[in-house]
Write an enzyme that holds these catalytic residues in place. Structure first.
Site, PDB file in Angstrom:
ATOM      1  N   LYS A  87      38.468  81.761 108.333  1.00  0.00           N
ATOM      2  CA  LYS A  87      37.194  81.349 107.736  1.00  0.00           C
ATOM      3  C   LYS A  87      36.493  80.366 108.670  1.00  0.00           C
ATOM      4  O   LYS A  87      37.157  79.609 109.374  1.00  0.00           O
ATOM      5  CB  LYS A  87      37.437  80.619 106.416  1.00  0.00           C
ATOM      6  CG  LYS A  87      38.134  81.424 105.335  1.00  0.00           C
ATOM      7  CD  LYS A  87      38.344  80.487 104.144  1.00  0.00           C
ATOM      8  CE  LYS A  87      38.854  81.174 102.918  1.00  0.00           C
ATOM      9  NZ  LYS A  87      38.910  80.225 101.774  1.00  0.00           N
TER      10      LYS A  87
ATOM     11  N   GLY B 111      34.453  74.532 102.934  1.00  0.00           N
ATOM     12  CA  GLY B 111      34.740  75.920 102.552  1.00  0.00           C
ATOM     13  C   GLY B 111      35.813  76.610 103.377  1.00  0.00           C
ATOM     14  O   GLY B 111      36.608  77.377 102.849  1.00  0.00           O
TER      15      GLY B 111
ATOM     16  N   ARG C 137      39.019  66.668  93.111  1.00  0.00           N
ATOM     17  CA  ARG C 137      39.415  66.020  94.374  1.00  0.00           C
ATOM     18  C   ARG C 137      38.616  66.563  95.557  1.00  0.00           C
ATOM     19  O   ARG C 137      38.409  65.870  96.553  1.00  0.00           O
ATOM     20  CB  ARG C 137      40.931  66.098  94.580  1.00  0.00           C
ATOM     21  CG  ARG C 137      41.575  67.477  94.630  1.00  0.00           C
ATOM     22  CD  ARG C 137      41.425  68.098  95.980  1.00  0.00           C
ATOM     23  NE  ARG C 137      42.577  68.898  96.340  1.00  0.00           N
ATOM     24  CZ  ARG C 137      42.516  69.910  97.168  1.00  0.00           C
ATOM     25  NH1 ARG C 137      41.355  70.294  97.681  1.00  0.00           N
ATOM     26  NH2 ARG C 137      43.613  70.564  97.499  1.00  0.00           N
TER      27      ARG C 137
ATOM     28  N   SER D  31      37.694  69.584 106.158  1.00  0.00           N
ATOM     29  CA  SER D  31      38.615  69.438 105.026  1.00  0.00           C
ATOM     30  C   SER D  31      39.379  70.730 104.795  1.00  0.00           C
ATOM     31  O   SER D  31      38.784  71.806 104.707  1.00  0.00           O
ATOM     32  CB  SER D  31      37.818  69.111 103.762  1.00  0.00           C
ATOM     33  OG  SER D  31      38.587  69.379 102.608  1.00  0.00           O
TER      34      SER D  31
ATOM     35  N   LYS E 123      51.410  71.883  93.591  1.00  0.00           N
ATOM     36  CA  LYS E 123      50.269  72.687  93.114  1.00  0.00           C
ATOM     37  C   LYS E 123      50.469  74.117  93.597  1.00  0.00           C
ATOM     38  O   LYS E 123      50.718  74.352  94.780  1.00  0.00           O
ATOM     39  CB  LYS E 123      48.944  72.120  93.633  1.00  0.00           C
ATOM     40  CG  LYS E 123      47.742  72.933  93.109  1.00  0.00           C
ATOM     41  CD  LYS E 123      46.416  72.211  93.320  1.00  0.00           C
ATOM     42  CE  LYS E 123      45.881  72.390  94.709  1.00  0.00           C
ATOM     43  NZ  LYS E 123      44.457  72.010  94.819  1.00  0.00           N
TER      44      LYS E 123
HETATM   45  N1  LIG Z   1      38.554  72.009 101.423  1.00  0.00           N
HETATM   46  C1  LIG Z   1      38.999  72.022 100.200  1.00  0.00           C
HETATM   47  O1  LIG Z   1      39.655  71.071  99.771  1.00  0.00           O
HETATM   48  C2  LIG Z   1      38.676  73.169  99.284  1.00  0.00           C
HETATM   49  C3  LIG Z   1      38.938  73.049  97.918  1.00  0.00           C
HETATM   50  C4  LIG Z   1      38.571  74.102  97.066  1.00  0.00           C
HETATM   51  C5  LIG Z   1      37.988  75.252  97.577  1.00  0.00           C
HETATM   52  N2  LIG Z   1      37.801  75.346  98.933  1.00  0.00           N
HETATM   53  C6  LIG Z   1      37.191  76.538  99.507  1.00  0.00           C
HETATM   54  O2  LIG Z   1      35.801  76.465  99.245  1.00  0.00           O
HETATM   55  C7  LIG Z   1      35.262  77.780  99.142  1.00  0.00           C
HETATM   56  C8  LIG Z   1      34.443  77.892  97.872  1.00  0.00           C
HETATM   57  O3  LIG Z   1      35.302  77.704  96.741  1.00  0.00           O
HETATM   58  P1  LIG Z   1      34.731  77.833  95.239  1.00  0.00           P
HETATM   59  O4  LIG Z   1      35.901  77.706  94.347  1.00  0.00           O
HETATM   60  O5  LIG Z   1      33.579  76.905  95.053  1.00  0.00           O
HETATM   61  O6  LIG Z   1      34.213  79.339  95.279  1.00  0.00           O
HETATM   62  P2  LIG Z   1      33.150  80.081  94.358  1.00  0.00           P
HETATM   63  O7  LIG Z   1      33.400  81.523  94.533  1.00  0.00           O
HETATM   64  O8  LIG Z   1      33.181  79.498  92.972  1.00  0.00           O
HETATM   65  O9  LIG Z   1      31.745  79.696  95.009  1.00  0.00           O
HETATM   66  C9  LIG Z   1      31.327  80.106  96.280  1.00  0.00           C
HETATM   67  C10 LIG Z   1      29.801  80.083  96.262  1.00  0.00           C
HETATM   68  O10 LIG Z   1      29.334  80.251  97.601  1.00  0.00           O
HETATM   69  C11 LIG Z   1      28.188  81.107  97.549  1.00  0.00           C
HETATM   70  N3  LIG Z   1      28.011  81.675  98.892  1.00  0.00           N
HETATM   71  C12 LIG Z   1      28.713  82.668  99.477  1.00  0.00           C
HETATM   72  N4  LIG Z   1      28.312  82.838 100.742  1.00  0.00           N
HETATM   73  C13 LIG Z   1      27.326  81.932 100.955  1.00  0.00           C
HETATM   74  C14 LIG Z   1      26.504  81.619 102.065  1.00  0.00           C
HETATM   75  N5  LIG Z   1      26.626  82.270 103.212  1.00  0.00           N
HETATM   76  N6  LIG Z   1      25.581  80.630 101.933  1.00  0.00           N
HETATM   77  C15 LIG Z   1      25.449  79.957 100.763  1.00  0.00           C
HETATM   78  N7  LIG Z   1      26.193  80.222  99.665  1.00  0.00           N
HETATM   79  C16 LIG Z   1      27.126  81.194  99.776  1.00  0.00           C
HETATM   80  C17 LIG Z   1      28.509  82.102  96.474  1.00  0.00           C
HETATM   81  O11 LIG Z   1      27.335  82.738  95.969  1.00  0.00           O
HETATM   82  C18 LIG Z   1      29.185  81.196  95.418  1.00  0.00           C
HETATM   83  O12 LIG Z   1      28.251  80.644  94.522  1.00  0.00           O
HETATM   84  C19 LIG Z   1      36.455  78.729  99.229  1.00  0.00           C
HETATM   85  O13 LIG Z   1      36.564  79.196 100.561  1.00  0.00           O
HETATM   86  C20 LIG Z   1      37.640  77.852  98.890  1.00  0.00           C
HETATM   87  O14 LIG Z   1      38.839  78.337  99.476  1.00  0.00           O
HETATM   88  C21 LIG Z   1      38.114  74.324  99.780  1.00  0.00           C
END
Ligand SMILES: NC(=O)c1ccc[n+]([C@@H]2O[C@H](COP(=O)([O-])OP(=O)(O)OC[C@H]3O[C@@H](n4cnc5c(N)ncnc54)[C@H](O)[C@@H]3O)[C@@H](O)[C@H]2O)c1
Length: 312
Positions: free
Chosen positions: A219, A213, A110, A285, A67
């Site tokens: 982060k 997140g 996933r 995660s 990926k």
């Molecule tokens: N652990 C994993 O497997 C995994 C997988 C995918 C994404 N992620 C991570 O998850 C995070 C989010 O990804 P996404 O694709 O959903 O992003 P995204 O940008 O689509 O969504 C993020 C959301 O969080 C909101 N937000 C920002 N700060 C906030 C806060 N303090 N309180 C509440 N809401 C808040 C934003 O308004 C937005 O709606 C990223 O950091 C990404 O790297 C982790």
């Protein structure tokens, strides 16, 4: 010459339901724990503050996967997704390329599956309330998975219009406040990890949080001292201790490898999960390539009619 199938995001979602995704991800965590599915740690190629690229390979189930995916937190403001890229799947015996899948859909399926699976596995069996904090692509995937598993869930986002739109789309509730969302029995956090949601002393007895997140360097969604107060489980020690929430706690010597459970071992029945009703559990995660492989294999078993093949 090979003729791989190409699956768009819409086709991936059509092929793999959230319920199928949960079972596929469960099997992948167990196979990884048993050493049947393997993966080197993901490689980050950073271009901060804009974002980062990740190369994530895995082998299992007769397939090899790579990926190539991004996390660009500023993208939604430009009308672009935070997470995008491509998943390549090859035959593990011949090396032939079998499929190209849109990576955002694979990732969302996933990630939602892992968040909910961890909550169901580590949360109290009598958990009554569930919430998702962050209504972006992957937060909505977690909420969709809770709903598909028959659980009522409340969603909250800094941007109230995003939470309202997600609730309308998914048939879930909007949490009345951030505090209400943070206080649910089962909490899933899927924010960009720029703000600590759980400060020291904020979690109450018996809660579970799937921390999704903060999947990369710099982060955090929980204070390291608060994480250390909980019974922590991770998806993969190598990844989580270098790039997830655990990295901060390990650096501060608040937690060591022996303190942290592995979700795969718990799901396989080889290690305890929650040990008491009062315990606070957390799941750190970072997102594993074997989870992506699980979704890709499930999609290849259900290729929607009309999917395009390309000649290479
Ligand atoms: N652990 C994993 O497997 C995994 C997988 C995918 C994404 N992620 C991570 O998850 C995070 C989010 O990804 P996404 O694709 O959903 O992003 P995204 O940008 O689509 O969504 C993020 C959301 O969080 C909101 N937000 C920002 N700060 C906030 C806060 N303090 N309180 C509440 N809401 C808040 C934003 O308004 C937005 O709606 C990223 O950091 C990404 O790297 C982790």
């Amino acid at each position: 010459m090979s003729s791989p199938v190409v699956l768009s995001a819409e086709e991936v979602y059509r092929a793999v339901s959230p319920v199928v995704a949960v079972e596929a991800v469960r099997d992948a965590f167990v196979a990884h724990h048993r050493g049947e599915w393997t993966m080197p740690p993901k490689v980050y190629v950073t271009n901060y503050p804009a974002g980062d690229f990740r190369a994530m390979p895995a082998l299992g189930g007769g397939h090899a996967l790579l990926k190539w995916v991004t996390s660009f937190p500023g993208n939604p403001a430009r009308g672009l997704p935070t997470v995008s890229g491509l998943v390549l799947v090859s035959n593990a015996e011949t090396g032939a390329l079998e499929a190209l899948l849109e990576a955002g859909a694979v990732t969302a399926l996933r990630t939602g599956a892992a968040a909910v699976l961890a909550a169901e596995t580590l949360g109290r069996p009598d958990a009554a309330t569930a919430s998702v904090i962050g209504a972006g692509v992957n937060g909505r995937a977690a909420a969709r998975t809770f709903v598909a598993r028959g659980r009522r869930v409340a969603i909250w986002d800094l941007d109230a219009s995003r939470a309202a739109a997600a609730a309308a789309e998914l048939g879930c509730d909007v949490a009345s406040s951030r505090d209400e969302a943070l206080a649910a029995d089962l909490v899933v956090t899927v924010t960009p990890g720029h703000e600590v949601l759980f400060g020291e002393g904020s979690l109450r007895r018996g809660q579970h949080v799937s921390l999704m997140g903060a999947d990369g360097p710099g982060k955090a969604e929980i204070a390291a001292t608060e994480l250390a107060r909980t019974h922590v489980f991770c998806d993969d020690w190598e990844q989580a201790s270098h790039g997830g929430e655990l990295a901060h706690a390990v650096e501060a010597r608040l937690l060591a490898e022996a303190d942290v459970g592995r979700i795969g071992a718990v799901l396989a029945g080889d290690a305890p999960g929650r040990t008491s009703a009062d315990e606070i559990t957390t799941f750190d995660s970072t997102g594993l390539a074997i989870q992506d492989l699980a979704i890709a294999v499930a999609a290849l078993a259900r290729i929607p009619s009309g999917a395009v093949r390309i000649e290479l």
